[in-house]
Structure formats: C-alpha cells, structure tokens
Design a protein around this motif. Structure first.
Motif, mmCIF file in Angstrom:
data_model
loop_
_atom_site.group_PDB
_atom_site.id
_atom_site.type_symbol
_atom_site.label_atom_id
_atom_site.label_comp_id
_atom_site.label_asym_id
_atom_site.label_seq_id
_atom_site.Cartn_x
_atom_site.Cartn_y
_atom_site.Cartn_z
ATOM 1 N N VAL A 276 0.843 -1.193 0.000
ATOM 2 C CA VAL A 276 0.000 0.000 0.000
ATOM 3 C C VAL A 276 0.884 1.252 0.000
ATOM 4 O O VAL A 276 1.770 1.384 0.850
ATOM 5 N N PRO A 277 0.674 2.172 -0.936
ATOM 6 C CA PRO A 277 1.457 3.415 -0.935
ATOM 7 C C PRO A 277 1.286 4.165 0.375
ATOM 8 O O PRO A 277 0.177 4.280 0.905
ATOM 9 N N GLY A 278 2.386 4.682 0.897
ATOM 10 C CA GLY A 278 2.327 5.388 2.169
ATOM 11 C C GLY A 278 1.414 6.585 2.142
ATOM 12 O O GLY A 278 0.793 6.937 3.161
ATOM 13 N N THR A 279 1.269 7.206 0.963
ATOM 14 C CA THR A 279 0.398 8.377 0.865
ATOM 15 C C THR A 279 -1.073 7.996 0.833
ATOM 16 O O THR A 279 -1.933 8.874 0.844
ATOM 17 N N GLY A 280 -1.381 6.690 0.815
ATOM 18 C CA GLY A 280 -2.764 6.263 0.777
ATOM 19 C C GLY A 280 -3.282 5.779 2.111
ATOM 20 O O GLY A 280 -4.375 5.222 2.184
ATOM 21 N N LEU A 281 -2.525 5.983 3.193
ATOM 22 C CA LEU A 281 -2.917 5.472 4.503
ATOM 23 C C LEU A 281 -3.581 6.567 5.338
ATOM 24 O O LEU A 281 -3.181 7.738 5.264
ATOM 25 N N PRO A 282 -4.574 6.215 6.137
ATOM 26 C CA PRO A 282 -5.200 7.225 7.008
ATOM 27 C C PRO A 282 -4.209 7.725 8.045
ATOM 28 O O PRO A 282 -3.304 7.006 8.473
ATOM 29 N N GLY A 283 -4.377 8.989 8.460
ATOM 30 C CA GLY A 283 -3.484 9.584 9.447
ATOM 31 C C GLY A 283 -2.244 10.201 8.858
ATOM 32 O O GLY A 283 -1.401 10.735 9.600
ATOM 33 N N VAL A 284 -2.095 10.153 7.530
ATOM 34 C CA VAL A 284 -0.911 10.683 6.862
ATOM 35 C C VAL A 284 -1.192 12.105 6.382
ATOM 36 O O VAL A 284 -2.247 12.382 5.820
ATOM 37 N N VAL A 285 -0.244 12.987 6.598
ATOM 38 C CA VAL A 285 -0.357 14.365 6.136
ATOM 39 C C VAL A 285 0.970 14.772 5.505
ATOM 40 O O VAL A 285 1.954 14.048 5.581
ATOM 41 N N GLY A 286 0.948 15.949 4.896
ATOM 42 C CA GLY A 286 2.172 16.439 4.280
ATOM 43 C C GLY A 286 2.636 15.594 3.118
ATOM 44 O O GLY A 286 3.827 15.528 2.830
#
Length: 1010
Positions: A276-286
């Motif tokens: 799973v791409p890191g930018t597609g996980l909940p809780g991720v910003v920036g």
C-alpha cells in the motif's frame, strides 16, 4: 517430446507410469445429451480403470445383463450414431463418481482442473481471482482447454455468457458454477477443435455437461470440509425423480458455500509489507512526510478557528511523527485486508425431462431447466493494493478539524475501519425444450429451442463520492445551516448526485484514522452499483441417417441448421461513467467514485445463422481381410456460419480412424479449421479513457522524457473486428493389448495455430511506429492532439519524427511536459495477434485382473506443453508461455510444461479407497510481463486420500444405500511455491489460480439413496 524431471516421472510412475489418459470415448449412451440410439449387439464394454459402478449408483438404472453390451451412440464431437470407440476425436468422459472422488463438491472449476490437467493457464479463473481485476469474473468460473477459447455446452446446447461480459469486457465465458456436480450424470471433454459442428469458440475444444435423467427415487447428500485459517467448504443436495405418465422428471436442488480465505492466514502471503502506498494510509499528512503518532485516532489539539500550530513540525513528535511514504508503506501489513479466495454461495435448481414415445412416429420430448444464484463477496481489487478508498486533499484554514492555522496540505482521507468490499450476485436461467423422432427409412430428426440469461448486480462499497469530499471537510455552518466561520457542519450534495440539492450534515474529520460518525460519512462514503446482462436465444434442427452402403459398411450423414441471437449489455450508476453523459468528455460529471470501476452504458447484439453437415465413410472393415487395413474410416464435417455484424466463417474438418491389425491398436487424427467470433464488448463496447504514465513516453524517446506527467490513453473498441481463425491438427493412438488385460494406453498430439486473435499493440509500440513511419504507420489514426481521433481529435503526425518533435521544446531541445496533456493515444483491438501451440495428452488406465484381494485400478491423466508462443502483432517478438509464469498480457499466469493427475483405487466389497497425486513441473518466473530472465520455481506435488463405505439398505432393485466417505486433500499441507517476481502486481507471492492456497483440507461426504 522433451525430458522432464525424474521426480515428475516418479510421481506418475507410482500411480500410472507417468502417462496421462483420457477415455477415448464416452461409455454412456447419448444422443447429443445422453439418450440411447441403438444397441450394437455382441460387443463387450471396454474395462474401466475404476471400480465398476455399484448397485447404489445415483442413476439407479436397472441391473445390466450378465453380458455387457456396448452402446452405439452419438457422443460429444460427432452427430453420428456410432460405437464410442469408433470416434476419431479424443473425448474424456468423467462420471459422477469420478467427480465426487476429488473431494471438491462446491466448485466445478477446481474439480475439472484437478482431474483434467488440460484445463491449464490463467484463463481458468474463478474464486482465486479476488485480487486480480484483469481476470475479473464477478464470482463466475471459466474453463479453457489449453488456455484457448473453449465452448461450454449443457446437454449439447449452448448457454448464455456470464453477464460480466457486459461490464469489463475482459471475460467472455459461460459460468460453469451454475451447474452443480450433484445434477450431473457425466462431463464430456472434447480436446480438439469442433467449430465444424458447434460453431464459434470451440478452438481449444468442448466441455459438455450431461444432466441426470430417467431417475427414479430420492438421493440426498451433504459435504463438509475444513482447513486452517477458518476455511470451510460445505454443500448439500437432494435429487428426486419419477414418472408422470410417459414423462420422467429428474430434479436436483443444491446449495454450496465456501468461506473466504484471507492472505493473513497463510505464511506465504503474510505479512505483506510494501504494497500500500504510504500516501494512501489514514493519518498521513504532508504528502507522506508525517503520520499520526501511535495510539492516536485524531490530533488531540485545538482545531479550526482555535488552532495554534502553524505547521506539522510544530505538532511533532507528540501529535505527528516525521516519516516518509516509503517507510509508511513498509510498515503496513496489507495481508489483513486481502482475500486469497472469495466467499461464495451457489444455489441451484436443475430439472431434466425425458419422455417415452407418444405418437406412432415415436416422437419423444425432452428438455431441461436450470435456475441458479451465485453470491460472492471479495475484498477490493483496486490498483496499488489499496484496501480502503482514499483521497489526498488540502484542508483550508479554519476548517473545523484543521489542527493548523494555515491550509493543511497533503492530507490523506481514509477510514481504517471501512475497507472496500465487492458484492456480486448473478442470477442465471436456462429453459430448453426439444422434440425428436424417426423419419422413413433409417433416418431420425432432432429439434430444440433454448433460452438462457445471466444477470449480474455488483455493489462496490465504501467508495468516496469525490464531489462531496472537499465540501464535507470544509464545515462553515451551524446546526441550523447558518454560515459560521469554523462551523461544525457542512453542506454537501444529497443522494450522491451533483444534480440534487445541498444537504446539511456534521463536518468530516479527514485527519482521523477512524471514528467519524455515520452522519459525517453520509454522502461521502457510498456504494457504486453496476449491472450486466447476457441473453441467448437459439434454435437447432438436424437429421441423421443412412446414405448408402459400401463394402466396408454404411455411409451415414448428418445435416442441420441453427440460429441464435446473443446480446450483452451493462452499465454503472451515473457516478461510475467513464465520460460525462452530456459532453462525452472525461473532464465533467464522470468518474465520481474514487476507487470505483468505470464504464459507460453498453448494449449490443448479433444474429448468427448456420448450416452444417457431417459424414462417416468406412473405407475398409475387418470382413474384407486387407493386411494393414483391418478397419479404416474417414470422417468429414463442415459448417458455414454467418454473423449479422462480423461476416461469415467456414469451418471444415477431416478425420480418420485406422486399425492396422485389430482393435488392440488404433490410430486417429483430425484436421480442423475453427474460429472464435469477436467479443461484442471488444467490438462495440464503451471507450475506456484514462491518464497514462509518461514512463511509456520515456521508454519510446529516452529517460529524460519521463518527467512524472501523464498523457491521455484509450483502450479502443473496434467494430471492424472479424472472427479469429485457427487450424488444429491432432494425431493420436489408443492401445489396448490383449496380452495385458485391462490396460489402456493413449497419446494425443495437438498443434493449434490461431490467426487474427484480437489484441492491442500497447502504447509504446504505437508511439514508436507513428514516430518512425508517420502516415505510413498502421497506427497513424491512433495518435492525435486535442482529443482522441474517435472524438474529433486531429492527427498531425504524418511525417516521420513529428511525434517526438511535438513533445520537445524547439528552443531548448528538451522534453516539453506541457505538451503531454495534449497527446491522445488509442490502443484499439485489432485482428493482429498469432498464437502457436504444441502439446501432448498422454494416458494410462489399468484394472488389475484379480478378484482375490479386491479390485485394483490405476489411472493417470496429464498435459505436456511443448510450446505456447504468442505474437502480439505482425513483426513483433513472440513470447513463450510454456514453462513460464507471468502476470501481464493475454495469456498471463502459470503454464507448466507438465501436469499430471494420477490415482490408485482399491475396492473390496463395499469399501473403496483412493490415493491421488497432483503433480506440476517446475516453471520459470519470467517477471510480471514475462520478459525477464527466468528464476526457477520448483515442481509441486500434492497427495490426497479418500475412503468410503457403502451400507446396502435393500429394496426391490438393491439400490437403496448409505455411503459415507472421509478424505484428506493435500495430506502434507503443502503451500504454493514462491514466485519472486511475477505476481507482485497481484500482491501475492504465488499464482493461487494454479496452486491452491487452501492447504490440508479434511472432509466428510454422506449420500443416502432411497
């Protein structure tokens, strides 16, 4: 033939000398679908490699006389009433007992794949394709002999395609899960081309499911199997039969269920990090630079107009931890969300009707009804392995949950507790009725009319309704709908439509990992609904009889006519369209489901009419006493078929059967011209447009041209598609030596060449060709600017080199990414691909001639692929699939060079024991596209054991009984072999379509006949 590993031969030698067999003829009388024509007196039946049918056989036929008579019948692959052993075509017949001994009662696909290794390759797809959209069957089960188009029949008649053909277009098949094993008398598998008799799609062969008939009594049974990881396989059935006047009605009701199998329950797929791409996980910003601290579900700081932090860094590390997208991806275990096997439930009602003659002309009626419902649940198939719908957005300053005083960028919205799921329900119906009778002389006639339909409803859940996401996050209203800075309520489109009025609901918190209320998620997370439909109307009439006598015997002729109408349709809900319904553009009200499946409405049909004929000419017979020509027969068939949309096709077939000395050794062969009509979706379906990575431009013009942008791509349909044609050559022998009583050896060689197979050239080939040849390129009309050529775009690249010049800044000589969005490329289907296949089917059946210690029988079946080469377009490279594994392309998957299924059966009185082995030779992992140096994946061997005991209950015919069976499949609990490269884009480490992920399964079967 090639040499194969010694362990393969050892496995097969133990259970059948490494030879794989097919019963060269059906041993049950049939006329197209199983009715007796005429007994040939004075001949004895060929010994079976299995124990003789017991008095408790489900068909409950009257006891046979002491001298068994061979039936002269019409078998699958010929319309002529002949001795099955006189057929020039190779037919494998599997009776109900053989199907039941596999221990797989709820999945006809897996049963057939197990016992007939010729069902090889990715095109045999079903429950194991939960994560593979390229092989999307919506819960249906597809079979293909030799990985080639294969015609599926029920009682000798066609069925409607599965309704998924109206949606994705990636699959055109008859769903064999509609047909429960409990309703079958037998399955005939014809392993050479048969378009001369049956028409389109019989390139690889024919599978004919023969339903139980003329049954009297009641039989019911149940199956229960279990394996580690919570997997369960259970089914139950009831078969009833009786006469109503001159008509016999045989009906079977069945229900089968299988549990889902998650990747987390198998060591070879769990844990699964880096998917799973890191930018597609909940809780991720920036944009992947920060992630919510462990243990937090949402930032515990002032938010909205009360926010105090000016940046994510100001909230670190108590609220947000600095990270990277790569680190996030490597820390997320995808296996908890992904299924290896879908959850399935199949409900079926099958009714078969036959009658006694009811007129002086001995006219008989026959017919059948099939009603089924398949329900399937699977996890998301979405690209990049994303288990939950997600979107990255910028949250404006002052939004009620923004923890910053400025706009929060790169915020990923997703809900960890709401993974996407797919629910498919397919309702299928078939109604068939016919009459047959006698004509003057020795002629008979046969007519039938059929209607079948498949209807699919798919629900893709927990998708983001894109037009509402930014509105739901923005807030700015109080509970009364008044505009208030930082207000905790939002106004969004009601009912998941931008044409509906705005409604008020609690603002959505995009910074939360989970925990948003149902009210806040209303009109944001929703369900896409897709529907497909497939119908078939058909009629057939033919006559069979004697033309004249030759010294070697009579010349028979079959002539017939047929007609059918087939139609396919499909549509998504308004938010699942590819294009705006008003403008036809992809930039308007379209593709509103984030993570959904997009398709425009589609409906098309065609009429097909045909005339056909078949004859058998005996050249010599045993009575003529010609040395070397004990018996020699020629067969010929021809079919002319006309399509209302795709022109006409002619399919001739020639065959011979030769007994040089006697019937101990028989040679047979065929030469066949077959064809496969173009799929309606490929010819007339909706356009599939999408942004395409410019990495492909970099492949064509060099790495500097891969700038991280996209161009416009379209998988284009082509109304000019014609049927693909094939030439099939087969030759084989059958050896039944009298000096080894009970032994049968068979071998059949096949060479099939398919021309004009519909396929695309791929975007890189198209751009390379247009840039090199300009207007002389066969793909000149596929590259344009401003829009796609079918939507009015201009094609200005008539001069060689002009495409590269367009993508290059003339002042600097460097790539000009601003031009990429103006480039439009269509990869439309064309009759341009060629396939060449060479293979062997080998076999051994042996019944030991002893009655002192029970009956021992050895059987072995298998498939050897010498070569399987596919050339995508003329002048292009040929890709070898035999012995390799890949996961991109028309014939992707695993195609081992050698596969065997072997059994050793011992029966003693009412006890029966079977030891079985499934063997697959080693293959080379050639990477996803099949173009990398192969990494050797070892061979695979699995052992099964089954034992059953029958208690007779007495009765007038001695056919009342109770049978209990216990079995273990995969005794050693062997898991699929690891593929380091090929299936990474499927997010497993093995081909679970070829190698079952179930492991050891213990099961029990109970059958009661009254």
């Amino acid at each position: 033939m090639q040499n194969y590993p010694r362990n393969a031969l050892f496995s097969a030698l133990f259970l059948g000398a490494g030879l794989v067999g097919h019963a060269a003829a059906a041993t049950v009388a049939s006329t197209d679908a199983g009715t007796s024509v005429k007994q040939k007196e004075g001949t004895t039946a060929t010994p079976s490699a299995r124990k003789p049918p017991s008095a408790t056989s489900a068909t409950k036929t009257p006891p046979a006389p002491s001298t068994t008579l061979m039936q002269q019948v019409t078998v699958t692959g010929t319309l002529l009433p002949i001795d099955p052993n006189a057929a020039a075509v190779p037919v494998t017949t599997l009776d109900a007992d053989q199907l039941g001994q596999t221990g797989v009662s709820s999945n006809m696909l897996e049963t057939l794949r197990k016992v007939v290794p010729a069902f090889a390759g990715r095109s045999n797809a079903g429950a194991s394709n939960a994560q593979n959209r390229n092989q999307f069957t919506a819960g249906g089960s597809q079979v293909e002999l030799r990985n080639l188009p294969t015609l599926v029949l029920v009682n000798g008649q066609r069925m409607a395609l599965d309704a998924v053909a109206g949606l994705s277009g990636s699959k055109n098949f008859v769903d064999i899960s509609q047909i429960p094993a409990a309703a079958l008398e037998r399955v005939d598998v014809l392993t050479d081309g048969a378009s001369s008799l049956y028409g389109s799609d019989a390139v690889g062969g024919v599978v004919n499911f023969i339903l139980k008939q003329d049954y009297h009594g009641v039989t019911f049974g149940a199956h229960y199997g279990t394996a580690d990881g919570g997997y369960k396989d259970r089914s139950a059935f009831v078969t009833l039969g009786g006469d109503i006047g001159p008509v016999n009605i045989t009906a079977t009701v069945s229900d089968a269920k299988t549990s889902p199998l998650f990747q987390s329950s198998r060591s070879f797929t769990s844990p699964m990090y880096g998917v799973v791409p890191g930018t597609g996980l909940p809780g991720v910003v920036g944009g992947g630079s920060y992630v919510l601290a462990p243990g937090l579900l949402t930032p515990p700081v002032p938010t909205g107009t009360a926010a105090t932090a000016g940046s994510y860094a100001a909230l670190s590390p108590s609220v947000y931890n600095a990270t990277s997208a790569a680190q996030l991806s490597k820390g997320f275990d995808y296996s908890k969300y992904a299924m290896l096997l879908q959850q399935q439930e199949h409900k079926n009602l099958v009714v078969n009707m036959t009658s006694q003659p009811f007129t002086d002309d001995q006219i008989e009626a026959f017919g059948d009804v099939l009603i089924s419902q398949n329900k399937v649940q699977s996890t998301s198939w979405a690209a990049a392995g994303q288990p939950f719908a997600h979107a990255t957005l910028t949250v404006p300053a002052g939004a009620p949950y923004n923890p910053l005083t400025t706009a929060a960028t790169g915020v990923t919205f997703a809900d960890r507790s709401r993974p996407k799921q797919v629910f498919d329900t397919t309702d299928a119906y078939r109604f068939s009725f016919g009459l047959k009778g006698k004509l003057p002389g020795s002629w008979t006639w046969h007519t039938s009319v059929d209607y079948s339909e498949s209807k699919l409803s798919e629900r893709d859940t927990q998708l983001i309704f894109t037009p509402n996401l930014a509105r739901a996050v923005a807030g700015g209203y109080d509970s009364s709908g008044n505009a208030v800075a930082g207000g905790a309520y939002s106004q969004v489109y009601g009912g998941y439509s931008i044409n509906n009025p705005l409604v008020l609901q609690p603002a959505l918190n995009p910074f939360a990992v989970t925990g948003n209320s149902a009210a806040a998620l209303a009109n944001v997370l929703g369900t896409e609904v897709l529907n497909g439909d497939s119908k078939l109307y058909s009629a057939d009439a033919h006559a069979v009889g004697k033309l004249f006598e030759l010294p070697a015997g009579r010349v028979n002729l079959a002539v017939g006519v047929s007609w059918r109408h087939e139609e396919v349709s499909g549509h998504a809900d308004p938010n699942g369209r590819v294009t705006d319904p008003v403008t036809g553009s992809t930039a308007g009200n379209d593709q509103n489901w984030n993570g959904g499946m997009f398709t425009d409405p589609f409906s098309h049909g065609r009429n097909v009419s045909a005339v056909y004929a078949e004859t058998l000419v005996p050249i010599t017979s045993s009575s003529m006493n010609i040395p070397g020509l004990h018996q020699f027969d020629l067969t010929a068939a021809s079919r002319f078929e006309h399509y209302s949309d795709a022109g006409s096709s002619h399919s001739p077939k020639l065959g011979f059967r030769w007994e040089p000395f006697d019937n101990q050794f028989v040679l047979h062969g065929t030469l066949t011209k077959s064809f496969a009509a173009p799929q309606l979706y490929q010819a007339y379906g909706p356009f599939d447009t999408r942004p395409v990575t410019d990495n492909l431009i970099g492949i064509v013009f060099g790495k500097p041209y891969a700038t991280g942008n996209t161009f416009n791509g379209e998988d284009g349909v082509n109304p000019s598609l014609k049927p693909s044609t094939s030439t099939s050559r087969s030759i084989g022998f059958e050896f039944r030596p009298k000096f080894v009583k009970g032994l049968t050896l068979t071998a059949d060689y096949s060479s099939i060449t398919v021309h004009g197979f519909p396929g695309g050239a791929d975007f890189t080939t198209i751009m390379q060709s247009v840039n090199a040849l300009g207007s002389a390129s066969p793909y000149f009309d596929s590259v344009s600017t401003g829009n796609f050529t079918n939507l009015g775009g201009a094609d200005p690249f008539g001069t060689p080199g002009s495409l590269k010049a367009f993508l290059t800044n003339s002042a600097t000589g460097l790539p000009d990414p601003s031009k990429y969005s103006q480039l439009y490329v269509i990869d439309r289907f064309r009759n341009q691909s060629t396939l060449i296949e060479h293979s062997w089917m080998l076999g051994l059946d042996y019944v030991l001639p002893t009655n002192h210690y029970g009956t021992w029988a050895v059987s072995s079946k298998g498939m050897l692929f010498n070569s399987y080469k596919f050339q995508r377009f003329a002048g292009g490279p040929s890709q070898q699939y035999a012995g390799n594994a890949s996961n991109i392309g028309v014939f992707a998957g695993t195609l081992p060079k050698a596969s065997f299924y072997s059994t050793l059966d011992w029966s003693y009185g009412n006890l029966d024991m079977t030891l079985a082995n499934s063997y697959t030779s080693n293959v080379n992992d050639a990477g996803p596209a099949g173009n990398l140096p192969g990494i050797r994946v070892p061979s695979y061997s699995v052992w099964d054991l089954r034992g059953s005991y029958t208690w007779p209950l007495g009765g007038d015919e001695g056919d009342r009984s109770v049978t209990l069976a216990l079995g273990v499949n995969n005794i050693g609990n062997k898991m699929p072999p690891i593929f380091p490269r090929s299936f990474t884009n499927q997010f497993t480490t093995s081909d679970i379509g070829t190698y079952s992920p179930i492991g050891r399964m213990v099961y029990v079967d109970l059958k009661v006949s009254l």
